[in-house]
Scaffold this motif. Structure first.
Motif, PDB file in Angstrom:
ATOM      1  N   ALA A   8     -30.089 -20.405  41.642  1.00  0.00           N
ATOM      2  CA  ALA A   8     -31.415 -20.947  41.361  1.00  0.00           C
ATOM      3  C   ALA A   8     -31.977 -20.276  40.105  1.00  0.00           C
ATOM      4  CB  ALA A   8     -32.325 -20.716  42.558  1.00  0.00           C
ATOM      5  N   PRO A   9     -32.775 -21.001  39.312  1.00  0.00           N
ATOM      6  CA  PRO A   9     -33.283 -20.461  38.043  1.00  0.00           C
ATOM      7  C   PRO A   9     -33.969 -19.107  38.174  1.00  0.00           C
ATOM      8  CG  PRO A   9     -33.765 -22.789  38.208  1.00  0.00           C
ATOM      9  CD  PRO A   9     -33.193 -22.392  39.532  1.00  0.00           C
ATOM     10  N   GLY A  10     -34.646 -18.841  39.271  1.00  0.00           N
ATOM     11  CA  GLY A  10     -35.344 -17.573  39.424  1.00  0.00           C
ATOM     12  C   GLY A  10     -34.480 -16.426  39.885  1.00  0.00           C
ATOM     13  N   GLU A  11     -33.193 -16.690  40.190  1.00  0.00           N
ATOM     14  CA  GLU A  11     -32.295 -15.651  40.699  1.00  0.00           C
ATOM     15  C   GLU A  11     -31.650 -14.871  39.558  1.00  0.00           C
ATOM     16  OE1 GLU A  11     -31.396 -14.793  44.047  1.00  0.00           O
ATOM     17  OE2 GLU A  11     -33.270 -15.898  44.361  1.00  0.00           O
ATOM     18  N   PRO A  12     -31.490 -13.540  39.708  1.00  0.00           N
ATOM     19  CA  PRO A  12     -30.771 -12.760  38.691  1.00  0.00           C
ATOM     20  C   PRO A  12     -29.291 -13.137  38.685  1.00  0.00           C
ATOM     21  CG  PRO A  12     -31.212 -11.409  40.615  1.00  0.00           C
ATOM     22  CD  PRO A  12     -31.940 -12.711  40.834  1.00  0.00           C
ATOM     23  N   SER A  13     -28.590 -12.825  37.597  1.00  0.00           N
ATOM     24  CA  SER A  13     -27.171 -13.182  37.491  1.00  0.00           C
ATOM     25  C   SER A  13     -26.292 -12.381  38.441  1.00  0.00           C
ATOM     26  CB  SER A  13     -26.690 -12.985  36.046  1.00  0.00           C
ATOM     27  OG  SER A  13     -27.356 -13.875  35.179  1.00  0.00           O
ATOM     28  N   GLN A  14     -26.763 -11.202  38.852  1.00  0.00           N
ATOM     29  CA  GLN A  14     -26.034 -10.407  39.847  1.00  0.00           C
ATOM     30  C   GLN A  14     -26.947 -10.159  41.042  1.00  0.00           C
ATOM     31  OE1 GLN A  14     -26.645  -8.730  36.683  1.00  0.00           O
ATOM     32  NE2 GLN A  14     -25.013  -9.960  35.775  1.00  0.00           N
ATOM     33  N   GLU A  15     -26.358  -9.681  42.113  1.00  0.00           N
ATOM     34  CA  GLU A  15     -27.158  -9.334  43.278  1.00  0.00           C
ATOM     35  C   GLU A  15     -28.253  -8.341  42.878  1.00  0.00           C
ATOM     36  OE1 GLU A  15     -22.834  -9.586  44.852  1.00  0.00           O
ATOM     37  OE2 GLU A  15     -23.871  -9.373  42.940  1.00  0.00           O
ATOM     38  N   ARG A  16     -29.345  -8.357  43.593  1.00  0.00           N
ATOM     39  CA  ARG A  16     -30.531  -7.591  43.207  1.00  0.00           C
ATOM     40  C   ARG A  16     -30.326  -6.080  43.276  1.00  0.00           C
ATOM     41  NH1 ARG A  16     -34.719 -11.095  42.627  1.00  0.00           N
ATOM     42  NH2 ARG A  16     -34.459 -13.155  43.589  1.00  0.00           N
ATOM     43  N   ASN A  17     -29.324  -5.630  44.030  1.00  0.00           N
ATOM     44  CA  ASN A  17     -29.090  -4.189  44.126  1.00  0.00           C
ATOM     45  C   ASN A  17     -28.345  -3.634  42.913  1.00  0.00           C
ATOM     46  OD1 ASN A  17     -26.754  -5.710  45.308  1.00  0.00           O
ATOM     47  ND2 ASN A  17     -25.857  -3.664  45.394  1.00  0.00           N
ATOM     48  N   LYS A  18     -27.889  -4.499  42.022  1.00  0.00           N
ATOM     49  CA  LYS A  18     -27.089  -4.058  40.879  1.00  0.00           C
ATOM     50  C   LYS A  18     -27.967  -3.845  39.648  1.00  0.00           C
ATOM     51  CE  LYS A  18     -22.828  -6.258  42.481  1.00  0.00           C
ATOM     52  NZ  LYS A  18     -21.817  -7.301  42.246  1.00  0.00           N
ATOM     53  N   ASN A  19     -27.552  -2.916  38.795  1.00  0.00           N
ATOM     54  CA  ASN A  19     -28.246  -2.605  37.552  1.00  0.00           C
ATOM     55  C   ASN A  19     -27.848  -3.648  36.501  1.00  0.00           C
ATOM     56  OD1 ASN A  19     -29.045  -1.595  35.042  1.00  0.00           O
ATOM     57  ND2 ASN A  19     -28.705   0.544  35.648  1.00  0.00           N
ATOM     58  N   SER A  20     -28.741  -4.580  36.227  1.00  0.00           N
ATOM     59  CA  SER A  20     -28.408  -5.680  35.318  1.00  0.00           C
ATOM     60  C   SER A  20     -28.094  -5.183  33.919  1.00  0.00           C
ATOM     61  CB  SER A  20     -29.554  -6.697  35.280  1.00  0.00           C
ATOM     62  OG  SER A  20     -30.749  -6.091  34.829  1.00  0.00           O
ATOM     63  N   GLN A  21     -28.769  -4.128  33.459  1.00  0.00           N
ATOM     64  CA  GLN A  21     -28.510  -3.604  32.116  1.00  0.00           C
ATOM     65  C   GLN A  21     -27.118  -3.000  32.023  1.00  0.00           C
ATOM     66  OE1 GLN A  21     -30.600  -3.939  29.310  1.00  0.00           O
ATOM     67  NE2 GLN A  21     -28.627  -3.382  28.411  1.00  0.00           N
ATOM     68  N   LEU A  22     -26.707  -2.301  33.090  1.00  0.00           N
ATOM     69  CA  LEU A  22     -25.361  -1.730  33.118  1.00  0.00           C
ATOM     70  C   LEU A  22     -24.318  -2.841  33.068  1.00  0.00           C
ATOM     71  CD1 LEU A  22     -24.105   1.119  35.446  1.00  0.00           C
ATOM     72  CD2 LEU A  22     -22.793  -0.973  35.199  1.00  0.00           C
ATOM     73  N   VAL A  23     -24.527  -3.885  33.855  1.00  0.00           N
ATOM     74  CA  VAL A  23     -23.581  -5.001  33.880  1.00  0.00           C
ATOM     75  C   VAL A  23     -23.502  -5.666  32.506  1.00  0.00           C
ATOM     76  CG1 VAL A  23     -23.098  -7.274  34.869  1.00  0.00           C
ATOM     77  CG2 VAL A  23     -23.906  -5.425  36.346  1.00  0.00           C
ATOM     78  N   GLU A  24     -24.627  -5.888  31.870  1.00  0.00           N
ATOM     79  CA  GLU A  24     -24.654  -6.516  30.545  1.00  0.00           C
ATOM     80  C   GLU A  24     -23.962  -5.633  29.508  1.00  0.00           C
ATOM     81  OE1 GLU A  24     -28.649  -7.464  29.531  1.00  0.00           O
ATOM     82  OE2 GLU A  24     -28.961  -8.726  31.316  1.00  0.00           O
ATOM     83  N   ASP A  25     -24.193  -4.321  29.585  1.00  0.00           N
ATOM     84  CA  ASP A  25     -23.553  -3.400  28.633  1.00  0.00           C
ATOM     85  C   ASP A  25     -22.038  -3.403  28.805  1.00  0.00           C
ATOM     86  OD1 ASP A  25     -25.996  -2.746  27.616  1.00  0.00           O
ATOM     87  OD2 ASP A  25     -26.145  -0.795  28.606  1.00  0.00           O
ATOM     88  N   PHE A  26     -21.578  -3.432  30.056  1.00  0.00           N
ATOM     89  CA  PHE A  26     -20.127  -3.463  30.275  1.00  0.00           C
ATOM     90  C   PHE A  26     -19.524  -4.771  29.756  1.00  0.00           C
ATOM     91  CE2 PHE A  26     -16.483  -4.822  32.806  1.00  0.00           C
ATOM     92  CZ  PHE A  26     -15.584  -3.834  32.463  1.00  0.00           C
ATOM     93  N   GLN A  27     -20.183  -5.875  30.005  1.00  0.00           N
ATOM     94  CA  GLN A  27     -19.677  -7.161  29.530  1.00  0.00           C
ATOM     95  C   GLN A  27     -19.658  -7.210  28.009  1.00  0.00           C
ATOM     96  OE1 GLN A  27     -22.165 -10.010  31.574  1.00  0.00           O
ATOM     97  NE2 GLN A  27     -21.045  -9.797  33.510  1.00  0.00           N
ATOM     98  N   GLU A  28     -20.630  -6.560  27.394  1.00  0.00           N
ATOM     99  CA  GLU A  28     -20.652  -6.492  25.926  1.00  0.00           C
ATOM    100  C   GLU A  28     -19.494  -5.635  25.418  1.00  0.00           C
ATOM    101  OE1 GLU A  28     -21.805  -7.878  22.445  1.00  0.00           O
ATOM    102  OE2 GLU A  28     -22.808  -8.407  24.334  1.00  0.00           O
ATOM    103  N   LEU A  29     -19.195  -4.552  26.135  1.00  0.00           N
ATOM    104  CA  LEU A  29     -18.061  -3.706  25.765  1.00  0.00           C
ATOM    105  C   LEU A  29     -16.766  -4.501  25.845  1.00  0.00           C
ATOM    106  CD1 LEU A  29     -16.625  -1.033  25.135  1.00  0.00           C
ATOM    107  CD2 LEU A  29     -16.705  -0.504  27.594  1.00  0.00           C
ATOM    108  N   ARG A  30     -16.599  -5.279  26.889  1.00  0.00           N
ATOM    109  CA  ARG A  30     -15.379  -6.077  27.018  1.00  0.00           C
ATOM    110  C   ARG A  30     -15.244  -7.052  25.848  1.00  0.00           C
ATOM    111  NH1 ARG A  30     -11.457  -7.383  30.778  1.00  0.00           N
ATOM    112  NH2 ARG A  30     -10.421  -9.321  30.218  1.00  0.00           N
ATOM    113  N   LYS A  31     -16.330  -7.704  25.463  1.00  0.00           N
ATOM    114  CA  LYS A  31     -16.290  -8.625  24.326  1.00  0.00           C
ATOM    115  C   LYS A  31     -15.887  -7.889  23.050  1.00  0.00           C
ATOM    116  CE  LYS A  31     -19.809 -11.785  26.162  1.00  0.00           C
ATOM    117  NZ  LYS A  31     -21.212 -12.271  25.993  1.00  0.00           N
ATOM    118  N   THR A  32     -16.398  -6.679  22.886  1.00  0.00           N
ATOM    119  CA  THR A  32     -16.048  -5.879  21.711  1.00  0.00           C
ATOM    120  C   THR A  32     -14.556  -5.568  21.689  1.00  0.00           C
ATOM    121  OG1 THR A  32     -18.244  -4.861  21.660  1.00  0.00           O
ATOM    122  CG2 THR A  32     -16.479  -3.692  20.513  1.00  0.00           C
ATOM    123  N   LEU A  33     -14.012  -5.187  22.838  1.00  0.00           N
ATOM    124  CA  LEU A  33     -12.587  -4.859  22.924  1.00  0.00           C
ATOM    125  C   LEU A  33     -11.717  -6.089  22.709  1.00  0.00           C
ATOM    126  CD1 LEU A  33     -12.634  -2.387  25.962  1.00  0.00           C
ATOM    127  CD2 LEU A  33     -12.700  -1.870  23.515  1.00  0.00           C
TER     128      LEU A  33
END
Length: 482
Positions: free
Chosen positions: A133-158
């Motif tokens: 749903a549009p109001g839902e975060p991309s990951q479960e609410r217990n997860k650190n969204s910034q950490l997840v985004e940073d890791f995904q950005e690292l993977r793109k860089t690699l």
């Protein structure tokens, strides 16, 4: 894990999904979304998805998390919701890998474990049932969204740095090393005879060959070294089944579970070693409170040297491999493993006879076993073990793994599994690139307060025993508690 390979299982459903939201069951037992979502699923399957985003059914995380059973499995990948229940038995990586992520966000594990994302997405299309749903975060609410985004950005860089491209020459040299050792052992035996000193020396050569074959087949199980997947498939069969005499399918399905949920009890088969050993903090307390004492676990750190080190390869792994091949009718693996035994009898039979050749074969595995135990367990047993906590991909892997200091010997002796953190974060990355990405991973861990453990090899060996002793103490406290 390659989708071009032959599917495993009979292709039947694990069980019928429960109805939820706007779903309904078709006559054949498969779940399809109703209304516009059903049309979208069909269009996705045909590769002609032109339906606007708002036509998809939308779900909250609370609704998705209800679909976490073996008979009802939903996954979220890039905010899209997929019902994988009907696909589980045909999944090339084994059905348990999907079940371990049922009701969760699987975006990062999906990218980590698949060599060709585009091919994998073709299999996902007909399984689409909606989106977040549009109001839902991309990951479960217990997860650190910034950490997840940073890791995904690292993977793109690699990926942009071509860190996932394998050097064919590197792996060819390792295969050449193995074949030279095998041929050299036979030549020495042929020219010098089967005296006991010669037997000891060729056993040493074959042990090195077997250990290095273990590391090479590990590469073949994860990487796309050749452009055509069938050659990757055949090479793993050759190395794992023909050179080592173990089932590649058995290893794949066991190992993939370990990768997606490392040190998570009971999802990681590598930490479920009861009733022989009790690992971590949870399992010893569980056994202790139930007053379970199959063995005197107080001494497990001592009998580790007598049982765990020498018997893992010649007994436990061999029996498991044979059992899985037989009961699951893995005929291709049975053929390749048979060629391992035939090769040994042809090569060494004239010198040692049938019984003597069998003794040589298992003596080599007996010598190899401590090598493999130390390399595979030093990065996991001393680390955090727990029940499912549904952490993000980066935290899940870093908390459960540690690295061993780099040196030329350590790299060779461990098959580069001294870079266990990088290997777990990026399983499809060739090992010759681990040292290049390690500083970036370490930096990301520091940014988010995750401890990046890197220790000397001898300390890592000792930490295995210290961890077993700690777990034994926890069992004792719970067992003798009044």
């Amino acid at each position: 894990m390659k989708f071009e390979e032959k599917h495993v299982g009979n292709g039947n459903l694990v069980g019928k999904s429960q109805t939820s939201g706007g779903e309904k069951h078709q006559a054949n037992g498969k779940t399809a979304a109703s209304g516009k979502a059903q049309v979208c699923v069909k269009q996705e399957a045909n590769g002609k998805h032109h339906t606007p985003r708002e036509s998809l059914n939308t779900y909250t995380w609370q609704e998705i998390q209800r679909h976490n059973q073996e008979s009802d499995q939903w996954l979220v990948i890039d905010r899209k919701v997929y019902n994988v229940t009907s696909w589980a038995d045909r999944h090339p990586g084994g059905r348990w890998v999907l079940n371990h992520y049922a009701g969760e966000d699987a975006t990062d594990v999906f990218r980590a474990m698949h060599l060709d994302i585009d091919i994998a997405r073709r299999y996902l299309k007909p399984l689409l049932v909606g989106e977040l749903a549009p109001g839902e975060p991309s990951q479960e609410r217990n997860k650190n969204s910034q950490l997840v985004e940073d890791f995904q950005e690292l993977r793109k860089t690699l990926e942009a740095m071509n860190m996932f491209d394998a050097n064919l020459g590197f792996f060819f040299l390792h295969l050449t090393q193995i074949l030279i050792l095998e041929v050299l052992a036979w030549l020495i035996l042929y020219h010098l005879g089967s005296g006991w000193l010669v037997t000891i020396f060729i056993s040493f050569l074959l042990t090195v060959s077997q250990a290095q074959s273990s590391f090479l087949q590990h590469d073949m199980g994860h990487l796309s070294i050749f452009k055509k997947s069938k050659w990757n498939h055949l090479m793993q069969k050759f190395v794992m089944c023909h050179l080592k005499g173990l089932s590649a399918n058995w290893w794949n399905y066991r190992h993939f579970q370990h990768h997606v949920k490392p040190n998570i009890y009971p999802k990681d088969p590598d930490v479920d070693m009861g009733p022989l050993f009790l690992l971590g903090d949870y399992q010893p307390v569980k056994y202790g409170k139930k007053k379970i004492k199959y063995i005197n676990y107080e001494k497990q750190h001592l009998y580790f040297y007598i049982v765990g080190l020498p018997l893992l390869m010649p007994v436990y792994f061999n029996l498991q491999s044979m059992k899985i091949m037989y009961f699951h009718r893995y005929w291709e693996d049975i053929f390749w493993v048979s060629s391992f035994y035939i090769r040994y009898f042809i090569t060494f039979g004239p010198f040692y006879g049938i019984f003597g050749t069998l003794l040589l074969m298992y003596f080599v595995k007996f010598l190899e076993s401590p090598w493999i135990v130390y390399v595979t367990q030093m990065s996991h047993i001393p680390m955090k073990m727990s029940k499912e906590e549904n952490r993000d991909w980066l935290s899940t892997q870093v908390l459960a793994t540690c690295n061993i200091e780099q040196s030329f010997f350590n790299d060779w002796f461990t098959g580069h599994l001294n870079f266990q953190i990088e290997h777990h974060l990026f399983p499809t990355m060739p090992r010759h690139n681990y040292h290049k990405v390690a500083p970036l991973v370490k930096s990301l861990c520091a940014k988010h307060g995750l401890q990046y453990v890197n220790k000397p090899m001898l300390k890592a060996f000792g930490d295995i025993v210290r961890a077993l002793k700690k777990s034994a103490a926890l069992w004792m406290d719970a067992y003798y508690e009044t």
